[in-house]
Design an enzyme around this catalytic site. Structure first.
Site, mmCIF file in Angstrom:
data_model
loop_
_atom_site.group_PDB
_atom_site.id
_atom_site.type_symbol
_atom_site.label_atom_id
_atom_site.label_comp_id
_atom_site.label_asym_id
_atom_site.label_seq_id
_atom_site.Cartn_x
_atom_site.Cartn_y
_atom_site.Cartn_z
ATOM 1 N N GLU A 276 10.238 -21.630 26.576
ATOM 2 C CA GLU A 276 10.895 -22.554 25.647
ATOM 3 C C GLU A 276 12.396 -22.294 25.560
ATOM 4 O O GLU A 276 12.979 -22.272 24.482
ATOM 5 C CB GLU A 276 10.231 -22.477 24.271
ATOM 6 C CG GLU A 276 8.747 -22.864 24.329
ATOM 7 C CD GLU A 276 8.048 -22.894 22.976
ATOM 8 O OE1 GLU A 276 8.471 -22.177 22.059
ATOM 9 O OE2 GLU A 276 7.056 -23.642 22.854
ATOM 10 N N ASP A 355 -1.562 -23.417 21.985
ATOM 11 C CA ASP A 355 -0.613 -22.996 20.958
ATOM 12 C C ASP A 355 -1.206 -23.023 19.553
ATOM 13 O O ASP A 355 -0.800 -23.847 18.741
ATOM 14 C CB ASP A 355 0.628 -23.903 21.026
ATOM 15 C CG ASP A 355 1.824 -23.266 20.336
ATOM 16 O OD1 ASP A 355 1.722 -22.104 19.935
ATOM 17 O OD2 ASP A 355 2.857 -23.944 20.209
ATOM 18 N N GLU A 383 1.176 -22.884 11.031
ATOM 19 C CA GLU A 383 1.937 -23.969 11.658
ATOM 20 C C GLU A 383 1.072 -25.208 11.916
ATOM 21 O O GLU A 383 1.463 -26.328 11.590
ATOM 22 C CB GLU A 383 2.542 -23.472 12.979
ATOM 23 C CG GLU A 383 3.274 -24.553 13.742
ATOM 24 C CD GLU A 383 3.922 -24.048 15.025
ATOM 25 O OE1 GLU A 383 3.811 -22.838 15.325
ATOM 26 O OE2 GLU A 383 4.538 -24.864 15.734
#
Ligand code: GCU
Length: 660
Positions: A276, A355, A383
């Site tokens: 990323e 993820d 998240e």
């Protein structure tokens, strides 16, 4: 000398260490034998508990143990193991070292009155995993997009404020105490995405890290630091960060020497490289083993460890490209490197291949690198599981992961293959530590599972309830258990179905957006069309991901006939009319589970309301307020998902419920 127990600022919730939880211990006659800083910590705890409840504590060789209700003694050369038993009216905790004594003390606290009744043979407790770590995704300087804590839902950072380490570290001391009480022994104090300011923690700002390390040390917690792979360039002014360049190696060796000058028991580095946008060894045509071994060599003389993250994938994918599969990436990158990592390099692997979705298969990388030390990473910060506005207790999910046997039923479990368990922390400077008071249960359960990966998570939930609501009355215990026990599955029901994942709003990842990531470069697609949905990851017709597993899993996942329902859309693209093992069609399952999920939240809201008056009103009110939002959001998820698939498929709900 007893070390005083840290006092959190006024208004901060005691979480799972309220004074009431110490009452059974504090009313006893207690003998402490042993020396060293952690024994001083234990002494401080016991002295305070006794002062509150009229018990008595003696430190030293002491008269005969028989005169005491509890003997806490160190007898060994060090370590975390302790033995606890009870005979002739005396409970004895014998530990190999100060850390063991601390864990033994908290064991007695957990047992409560039970610790002082009956007799039982000595039982030895030792952590299954050597390192039980929290990674804080905390930024020192507030990041323009991610804020102070990346994916943080509990206020600001516990460690950093106003661009530097907090001056007053009492809250950090209290945090260390809470962590020790659930078995956590390591903390990384900054974000894996290392921005400009944070890069300097390694060198000119190491003193700030040292101050935090000093605050955590009395509770047996070692401090780790996330570093940027480009540090020799960013901080050292070198023209390269090539891991095989002698000047780069010398730079890391010297930087690391200085770190240890400041923090003698420093744990080591955490690195997110070539991921990323973070820099890494690929820029120099080097492998991730070259990269990890560079830092491992610098840490080796001091006993430090590098945690090298396996979260490496192409985040600039063309959504039109049906051959690239993000799920394959970690395995494809790291399996060829098995056996090449230094002895003090640990590969840190996310538990699933994507993820931290509410449902993913276990990462096939975990069973496929027998010659590599492994840490498994889970995400306590929610998240993708409701961002601490939704109650979602993740214990059962983590437990399923830890019990999974990647090499088949006869092989070792993930809990046995991993040496370490790491969670992305969910704590911040919020008065309740975790924003949603019930999210404390995730932090607690994580620590306890890292100590004992085979433990029944429901037992750990009961432990958490017993401590947090001490002295807990039956209706409170039953009510809190009822709202948390099945909350992970409830969340799964009203969000992305059958393992397909995502469908979240891009960027912040809260709330539904079915196509939010469908035409994005992130590699997270569901491929829904008018006929069906799901990602074909079979070897026969798809991306081949299913073949990354050992047998029998590769076969189980290969065919929609044998693939478990909850993972069907992760592995297969099927028609809406495909019949699940449950007997329902995929489309009907989508409708039913979304209605059910919302009904379960409604039930939890009612249950929570019935607990008013049975606990600290501030805690009750905070949870009630979160439930309002959870219910609103769950309805939004239900309606968007159901409408989307009704419109795509044209198939009506068998039960004729309202779908717009
Ligand atoms: C997720 C998360 C990022 C984080 C990344 C990581 O993609 O959204 O904020 O940086 O995981 O684990 O490195």
């Amino acid at each position: 000398m007893p070390l005083p127990v840290p006092v959190p600022p006024d208004g901060v919730d005691p979480a799972w260490l309220p004074p009431a939880a110490f009452r059974p211990l504090g009313s006893r006659r207690i003998l402490i034998r042993g020396s060293g800083p952690l024994v001083d910590t234990v002494h401080g705890e016991v002295a305070e508990a006794c002062a509150r409840s009229e018990g008595r504590v003696v430190r030293g060789p002491g008269p005969g143990a028989a005169a005491f209700d509890l003997v806490l003694e160190v007898d060994g050369v060090g370590g975390e193991t302790f033995t606890c038993g009870r005979r002739d009216g005396t409970t004895t905790v014998t530990a190999l070292g100060g850390a063991g004594l601390l864990y033994g003390l908290f064991h007695v606290v957990r047992l409560g009155e039970e610790a002082f009744s009956g007799e039982w043979a000595p039982e030895t407790h030792r952590p299954a995993l050597a390192l039980r770590m929290l990674d804080h995704w905390d930024n020192v300087a507030v990041h323009p997009v991610m804020g102070q804590v990346e994916r943080g839902y509990a206020g600001g950072s516990l460690f950093w404020a106003d661009g530097r380490a907090r001056g007053d570290l009492d809250r950090v001391r209290s945090y260390g105490r809470l962590l020790a009480a659930c078995g956590i022994n390591a903390v990384a104090v900054n974000n894996v995405n290392v921005h400009e300011t944070e890069a300097h923690l390694l060198t000119d700002r190491i003193g700030e890290v040292a101050a935090i390390a000093a605050a955590l040390r009395p509770y047996g917690i070692r401090t780790h630091l996330s570093v940027t792979f480009a540090a020799p360039m960013v901080l050292g002014g070198l023209p390269t960060a090539d891991p095989l360049d002698p000047a780069v190696r010398a730079w890391w060796a010297e930087a690391t020497r200085r770190v240890y000058e400041e923090i003698g028991d420093f744990g080591g580095y955490v690195v997110k490289a070539d991921s990323e946008g973070q820099p890494g060894p690929f820029a120099y045509g080097r492998s991730h083993a070259d990269g990890a071994n560079l830092l491992a060599a610098a840490l080796e003389p001091y006993g430090g460890t590098v945690h090298w993250r396996a979260f490496v994938y192409d985040h600039h994918q063309d959504w039109r490209d049906r051959t690239t599969d993000r799920a394959r990436a970690a395995y494809d990158h790291f399996v060829p490197l098995d056996g090449e990592f230094a002895a003090n390099a640990v590969l840190q692997v996310k538990h699933g291949p994507m993820d931290f979705q509410v449902r993913e298969p276990v990462s096939p990388l975990i069973g496929a690198v027998p010659r590599t030390r492994l840490a498994v990473e889970v995400q306590a910060t929610q998240e993708y599981t409701g961002q601490q506005r939704h109650a979602c207790w993740l214990g059962p999910m983590w437990s399923e992961v830890l019990r999974f046997r990647p090499q088949g039923p006869e092989g070792p479990s993930v809990g046995e293959l991993a040496e370490e368990l790491v969670a992305v922390s969910n704590a911040g400077d919020d008065p309740f530590w975790t924003g949603h008071p019930l999210a404390q249960a995730n932090l607690y359960t994580f620590g306890r599972l890292a100590w004992e990966p085979g433990a029944d998570p429901h037992r750990l939930l009961d432990e958490w309830i017993g401590l947090t609501f001490a002295p807990v009355a039956r209706p409170t215990a039953d009510g809190v258990r009822a709202v948390l026990d099945g909350s992970w599955r409830t969340y799964e029901k009203y969000t992305a179905p059958l393992g397909v994942g995502f469908m979240v709003q891009p960027g912040h990842h809260y709330g539904p957006s079915v196509d939010g990531y469908e035409y994005s470069p992130w590699g997270t697609y569901h491929f829904a069309d008018r006929d069906g949905i799901g990602v074909d990851r079979s070897a026969a017709t798809g991306t081949g991901y299913a073949a990354q597993y050992a047998k029998p899993w590769s076969q189980t996942y290969e065919s929609p006939e044998t693939c478990p329902d909850e993972l069907l859309l992760f592995f297969h693209h099927v028609p809406y009319g495909h019949v699940l093992h449950s007997g329902r069609t995929v489309i009907q399952h989508i409708y039913d589970s979304h209605f059910e999920g919302v009904e379960e939240v409604e039930e939890a809201v009612r249950m929570w309301a019935s607990l008013a008056g049975l606990m600290d009103p501030a805690r009750h009110a905070r949870v009630a307020e979160r439930y309002e939002e959870q219910l609103r959001s769950a309805r939004e998820w239900r309606d968007q998902i159901n409408s989307y698939f009704f419109r795509k498929s044209g198939v009506p709900d068998e039960r004729g419920r309202r779908i717009c």
